[in-house]
Scaffold this motif. Sequence first.
Motif, PDB file in Angstrom:
ATOM      1  N   LEU A  47      -0.912  17.917  -3.544  1.00 44.96           N
ATOM      2  CA  LEU A  47      -2.056  17.000  -3.456  1.00 44.96           C
ATOM      3  C   LEU A  47      -2.268  16.218  -4.752  1.00 44.96           C
ATOM      4  CD1 LEU A  47      -4.315  19.478  -1.559  1.00 44.96           C
ATOM      5  CD2 LEU A  47      -3.783  17.214  -0.713  1.00 44.96           C
ATOM      6  N   GLY A  48      -1.977  16.846  -5.888  1.00 43.99           N
ATOM      7  CA  GLY A  48      -2.148  16.171  -7.178  1.00 43.99           C
ATOM      8  C   GLY A  48      -1.222  14.977  -7.297  1.00 43.99           C
ATOM      9  N   LEU A  49       0.002  15.152  -6.796  1.00 48.17           N
ATOM     10  CA  LEU A  49       1.001  14.080  -6.853  1.00 48.17           C
ATOM     11  C   LEU A  49       0.573  12.902  -5.990  1.00 48.17           C
ATOM     12  CD1 LEU A  49       3.523  14.266  -8.476  1.00 48.17           C
ATOM     13  CD2 LEU A  49       4.773  14.995  -6.470  1.00 48.17           C
ATOM     14  N   VAL A  50       0.010  13.211  -4.825  1.00 48.99           N
ATOM     15  CA  VAL A  50      -0.453  12.158  -3.920  1.00 48.99           C
ATOM     16  C   VAL A  50      -1.623  11.402  -4.556  1.00 48.99           C
ATOM     17  CG1 VAL A  50      -1.588  11.768  -1.685  1.00 48.99           C
ATOM     18  CG2 VAL A  50       0.426  13.221  -1.828  1.00 48.99           C
ATOM     19  N   LEU A  51      -2.511  12.137  -5.222  1.00 45.59           N
ATOM     20  CA  LEU A  51      -3.641  11.494  -5.907  1.00 45.59           C
ATOM     21  C   LEU A  51      -3.129  10.483  -6.937  1.00 45.59           C
ATOM     22  CD1 LEU A  51      -6.696  11.417  -6.904  1.00 45.59           C
ATOM     23  CD2 LEU A  51      -6.055  13.193  -8.492  1.00 45.59           C
ATOM     24  N   GLU A  52      -2.041  10.855  -7.643  1.00 38.90           N
ATOM     25  CA  GLU A  52      -1.555   9.981  -8.711  1.00 38.90           C
ATOM     26  C   GLU A  52      -0.717   8.812  -8.207  1.00 38.90           C
ATOM     27  OE1 GLU A  52       0.203  12.201 -11.910  1.00 38.90           O
ATOM     28  OE2 GLU A  52      -1.630  13.312 -12.277  1.00 38.90           O
ATOM     29  N   THR A  53      -0.160   8.904  -6.992  1.00 42.72           N
ATOM     30  CA  THR A  53       0.754   7.835  -6.556  1.00 42.72           C
ATOM     31  C   THR A  53       0.223   6.973  -5.420  1.00 42.72           C
ATOM     32  OG1 THR A  53       1.787   9.632  -5.334  1.00 42.72           O
ATOM     33  CG2 THR A  53       3.052   8.701  -7.122  1.00 42.72           C
ATOM     34  N   CYS A  54      -0.735   7.469  -4.648  1.00 45.51           N
ATOM     35  CA  CYS A  54      -1.052   6.771  -3.391  1.00 45.51           C
ATOM     36  C   CYS A  54      -2.449   6.155  -3.380  1.00 45.51           C
ATOM     37  CB  CYS A  54      -0.934   7.750  -2.223  1.00 45.51           C
ATOM     38  SG  CYS A  54       0.721   8.407  -2.077  1.00 45.51           S
ATOM     39  N   ASP A  55      -2.635   5.194  -2.438  1.00 45.04           N
ATOM     40  CA  ASP A  55      -3.952   4.576  -2.233  1.00 45.04           C
ATOM     41  C   ASP A  55      -4.699   5.313  -1.127  1.00 45.04           C
ATOM     42  OD1 ASP A  55      -3.157   2.260  -3.893  1.00 45.04           O
ATOM     43  OD2 ASP A  55      -1.752   1.925  -2.247  1.00 45.04           O
ATOM     44  N   ARG A  56      -3.902   5.764  -0.132  1.00 47.12           N
ATOM     45  CA  ARG A  56      -4.523   6.412   1.023  1.00 47.12           C
ATOM     46  C   ARG A  56      -3.788   7.707   1.316  1.00 47.12           C
ATOM     47  NH1 ARG A  56      -7.983   3.443   3.536  1.00 47.12           N
ATOM     48  NH2 ARG A  56      -7.816   4.524   5.517  1.00 47.12           N
ATOM     49  N   GLY A 106      -7.788   8.738   5.271  1.00 40.78           N
ATOM     50  CA  GLY A 106      -8.735   7.823   4.642  1.00 40.78           C
ATOM     51  C   GLY A 106      -8.243   7.476   3.256  1.00 40.78           C
ATOM     52  N   SER A 107      -9.105   6.817   2.471  1.00 37.38           N
ATOM     53  CA  SER A 107      -8.704   6.495   1.101  1.00 37.38           C
ATOM     54  C   SER A 107      -8.696   7.788   0.292  1.00 37.38           C
ATOM     55  CB  SER A 107      -9.697   5.512   0.480  1.00 37.38           C
ATOM     56  OG  SER A 107     -10.920   6.174   0.231  1.00 37.38           O
ATOM     57  N   MET A 112       4.767   2.012   0.565  1.00 39.41           N
ATOM     58  CA  MET A 112       5.393   3.337   0.484  1.00 39.41           C
ATOM     59  C   MET A 112       4.763   4.367   1.412  1.00 39.41           C
ATOM     60  SD  MET A 112       6.408   3.903  -3.476  1.00 39.41           S
ATOM     61  CE  MET A 112       4.982   3.325  -4.321  1.00 39.41           C
ATOM     62  N   LEU A 113       5.627   5.205   1.957  1.00 37.05           N
ATOM     63  CA  LEU A 113       5.172   6.385   2.691  1.00 37.05           C
ATOM     64  C   LEU A 113       5.665   7.567   1.864  1.00 37.05           C
ATOM     65  CD1 LEU A 113       3.983   7.769   5.187  1.00 37.05           C
ATOM     66  CD2 LEU A 113       6.202   7.587   6.288  1.00 37.05           C
ATOM     67  N   PHE A 114       4.722   8.287   1.244  1.00 41.07           N
ATOM     68  CA  PHE A 114       5.071   9.325   0.279  1.00 41.07           C
ATOM     69  C   PHE A 114       4.757  10.682   0.896  1.00 41.07           C
ATOM     70  CE2 PHE A 114       4.757  11.933  -3.471  1.00 41.07           C
ATOM     71  CZ  PHE A 114       5.552  11.327  -4.425  1.00 41.07           C
ATOM     72  N   ILE A 115       5.811  11.463   1.205  1.00 39.83           N
ATOM     73  CA  ILE A 115       5.615  12.764   1.857  1.00 39.83           C
ATOM     74  C   ILE A 115       5.634  13.860   0.801  1.00 39.83           C
ATOM     75  CG2 ILE A 115       6.666  14.408   3.449  1.00 39.83           C
ATOM     76  CD1 ILE A 115       7.844  11.998   4.925  1.00 39.83           C
ATOM     77  N   GLU A 171       0.844  -1.199   0.000  1.00 39.98           N
ATOM     78  CA  GLU A 171       0.000   0.000   0.000  1.00 39.98           C
ATOM     79  C   GLU A 171       0.884   1.256   0.000  1.00 39.98           C
ATOM     80  OE1 GLU A 171      -4.077   0.304   2.316  1.00 39.98           O
ATOM     81  OE2 GLU A 171      -2.446   0.808   3.675  1.00 39.98           O
ATOM     82  N   ALA A 172       0.374   2.344  -0.608  1.00 42.16           N
ATOM     83  CA  ALA A 172       1.113   3.616  -0.588  1.00 42.16           C
ATOM     84  C   ALA A 172       0.283   4.646   0.165  1.00 42.16           C
ATOM     85  CB  ALA A 172       1.368   4.095  -2.014  1.00 42.16           C
ATOM     86  N   LEU A 173       0.892   5.230   1.203  1.00 45.02           N
ATOM     87  CA  LEU A 173       0.204   6.248   2.003  1.00 45.02           C
ATOM     88  C   LEU A 173       0.851   7.601   1.727  1.00 45.02           C
ATOM     89  CD1 LEU A 173      -1.638   7.150   4.454  1.00 45.02           C
ATOM     90  CD2 LEU A 173       0.328   6.694   5.915  1.00 45.02           C
ATOM     91  N   GLY A 174       0.020   8.586   1.366  1.00 49.97           N
ATOM     92  CA  GLY A 174       0.525   9.945   1.138  1.00 49.97           C
ATOM     93  C   GLY A 174       0.365  10.768   2.404  1.00 49.97           C
ATOM     94  N   LEU A 175       1.432  11.458   2.790  1.00 51.27           N
ATOM     95  CA  LEU A 175       1.390  12.301   3.988  1.00 51.27           C
ATOM     96  C   LEU A 175       1.522  13.750   3.510  1.00 51.27           C
ATOM     97  CD1 LEU A 175       1.326  12.015   7.047  1.00 51.27           C
ATOM     98  CD2 LEU A 175       3.798  11.754   7.061  1.00 51.27           C
ATOM     99  N   VAL A 176       0.453  14.554   3.671  1.00 52.82           N
ATOM    100  CA  VAL A 176       0.491  15.918   3.131  1.00 52.82           C
ATOM    101  C   VAL A 176       0.268  16.959   4.222  1.00 52.82           C
ATOM    102  CG1 VAL A 176      -0.330  15.230   0.840  1.00 52.82           C
ATOM    103  CG2 VAL A 176      -1.973  15.956   2.541  1.00 52.82           C
ATOM    104  N   GLY A 177       0.719  18.173   3.938  1.00 53.15           N
ATOM    105  CA  GLY A 177       0.560  19.267   4.898  1.00 53.15           C
ATOM    106  C   GLY A 177       1.597  20.333   4.596  1.00 53.15           C
ATOM    107  N   GLU A 178       1.472  21.482   5.286  1.00 59.06           N
ATOM    108  CA  GLU A 178       2.392  22.593   5.020  1.00 59.06           C
ATOM    109  C   GLU A 178       3.752  22.342   5.657  1.00 59.06           C
ATOM    110  OE1 GLU A 178       0.123  26.554   5.456  1.00 59.06           O
ATOM    111  OE2 GLU A 178      -1.131  25.098   6.469  1.00 59.06           O
ATOM    112  N   SER A 179       4.756  23.129   5.240  1.00 63.64           N
ATOM    113  CA  SER A 179       6.087  23.008   5.857  1.00 63.64           C
ATOM    114  C   SER A 179       5.950  23.210   7.354  1.00 63.64           C
ATOM    115  CB  SER A 179       7.034  24.100   5.362  1.00 63.64           C
ATOM    116  OG  SER A 179       6.793  24.386   4.041  1.00 63.64           O
ATOM    117  N   GLY A 180       6.682  22.420   8.108  1.00 62.79           N
ATOM    118  CA  GLY A 180       6.663  22.601   9.559  1.00 62.79           C
ATOM    119  C   GLY A 180       5.529  21.881  10.245  1.00 62.79           C
TER     120      GLY A 180
END
Length: 694
Positions: free
Chosen positions: A221-230, A243-244, A214-217, A41-50
């Motif tokens: 958001l577009g990149l996470v949509l294209e690479t991750c499941d969650r 979530g998904s 994968m843990l994709f930081i 599974e690939a998890l995307g971790l998103v958020g602002e710097s810091g």
Amino acid sequence: MTTWDYDGPILEIDKLSISFFTRLREIPAVMDFSATIQPGEALGLVGESGCGKSTVALGVMQDLGVNGRIVGGSIKFKGRNLNEMTSEELRDIRGSQIAMIYQEPMASLNPAMRIGKQLMEVPMIHEGVGEKEAYKRALEVVTDVKLPDPARILNSFPHQLSGGQQQRIVIAMALMSKPSLLILDEPTTALDVTVEAAVVELVKDLGKKYGTSMLFISHNLGLVLETCDRICVMYSGEAVERGSIEDVFDEMQHPYTQALFRSIPLPGADKNARPLVAIPGNFPLPHERPQGCNFGPRCDYFEEGRCDAGFIPMSLVEGNDRHQTRCLKFEEIDWNAPITVAQAKEKGAIGKVVLSMDNLKKYYEVSASALFGGANKKVVKANETLSFEAHESETLAIVGESGCGKSTFAKVLMGLETATEGRILLDNREIQDTPIEKRDTRTVADVQMVFQNPFDTLNPSMTVGRQIMRALEIFGIGANDRERRDRMLTLLDLVKLPRAFADRMPRQLSGGQKQRVGIARAFAGGARIVVADEPVSALDVSVQAAVTDLLMEIQREEKTTLLFISHDLSIVRYLSDRVMVMYLGHVVELGTTDQVFSPPYHPYTEALLSAVPIADTKVQKKHIVLEGDIPSAMNPPSGCPFQTRCGWKGKVPGNRCEIDVPEVRTLAEGHQIKCHLSDEELANMEPVIKIAAE
């Protein structure tokens, strides 16, 4: 090397808290963070710097340095608690079972060692395999990451490869020992959008091939949509929603996620009719977090006495797949309510021509052996016959990959370089041959620049106010210091910074605030033309919206001509009136934004559009991955500059693409394309981006 069979989650992070300890205080960087990654599974971790994304990754690697400590919760890898392992056990796992790919590829490569040797070290150290077997595996992974001529690459040094190739080598190195978990920390921020698309495609394919989790930081958001499941969205040290991909993108249940999506330019946003909505206020510093909900002070739905009463746990969203949110009011909020539209703006009337370029050329002479002054001279053709006009109040975007000549053209315009041939007219005055030190004050004030990196452009030992006043002095504005101070305070109002910031030092400002100071300084002398060179690429998504909006607003008031250099086509589509697409020194397409973003396009524009990650599940894209790297401007291909990477080449009879440089053709009103394709072929082009019907 130790491996163990385990059929549960690869990674389980449970209520993790990480703090950094300084002499003064404990600074909580991550609080109550939980996440689970299943095999493959690939998890995307998103958020602002810091917000703590990278701290989570370093926690998993158990690499928090001297000051960092896990102060609560646990991180389990294949069922075993990493916090309780000895350093020998951790050494066994790091690099073999868990591998990490960093943002800056050169930081992970040894500049004095050939690529092959660096790759072979991994299995030789971790698995004790022989040199022959290690070389065979190195050759295999370099082929897997789609690098041309693998044997030559293995024999090269890092500096002989382009950024995209270096990043592929770092990915190959991480895959050498077939890890179970791959952590990618912003692995594509330093790359061109076309290279990014190829690297993302590669990571997805390799994940499938090797079954790697994968843990994709990322903050994209577009990149996470294209690479991750969650996906897991973080804000100020906490996970606020997870979530998904479909659940979070289509049925978001946290005000911060909603605010994030409103501040990015998705198809349909328009700077006049549907402006982006920036998130109000600023990101809290770790030691100044508010009571209760960290997002409270910036939230549209904040309720006093409830949202700031105490700790807020994650709650389950019924009916979705493991979808959770850290919001007390998520069931009361009408998530489908129409967005309170930011005030629609009047479009500034496009005025007379301010800047005109006529067949501009910029060549550099480089000796073949620059170090030792060899006799053979080579010519780098950085700009080839650029011709265009820019009008008052107009935003002209200049797009293309690194090395296409965007910044060279900006340098010639600014007077940092002089033209080789051709003319540049500023209000009918020729300026192409006048270097900046010989330009009069008026011309210098007329053409100003906002740079990509706000950190490098401010003097660290001078207050913000002093730096703006210094610019005013150079432009000859104001009779004395008092007048200049008044004008400086007005400029701070213009860029929406509090007047108190005049006495602050640059280090006390955030990235977005520094960029505003840069903008204030550029507009200090009433500039006619402002060249904005990637002005928001170093900033967070939420800050980008505010800064682009600010540029537009100042442009409306001051009637400035804005030349916006960027490789982010989403922002270009949102704010530009016309777009110029450059490739290897040539302008390959020029037209209004609508003309350039809908077919027919130049084949290169088509590939650029297909490479842009879009954070919208309803968007369907035609998939074009460009093969190969951009050729060198020192040794350009014969004929059409794009022919070595073009997928349409077979549609042109004979080998015209390889022999002749195409003529510029005008298709519709003012829409120019430099391509050999026939009008019929161009007319049959399909749109790259389609939005599925609701």
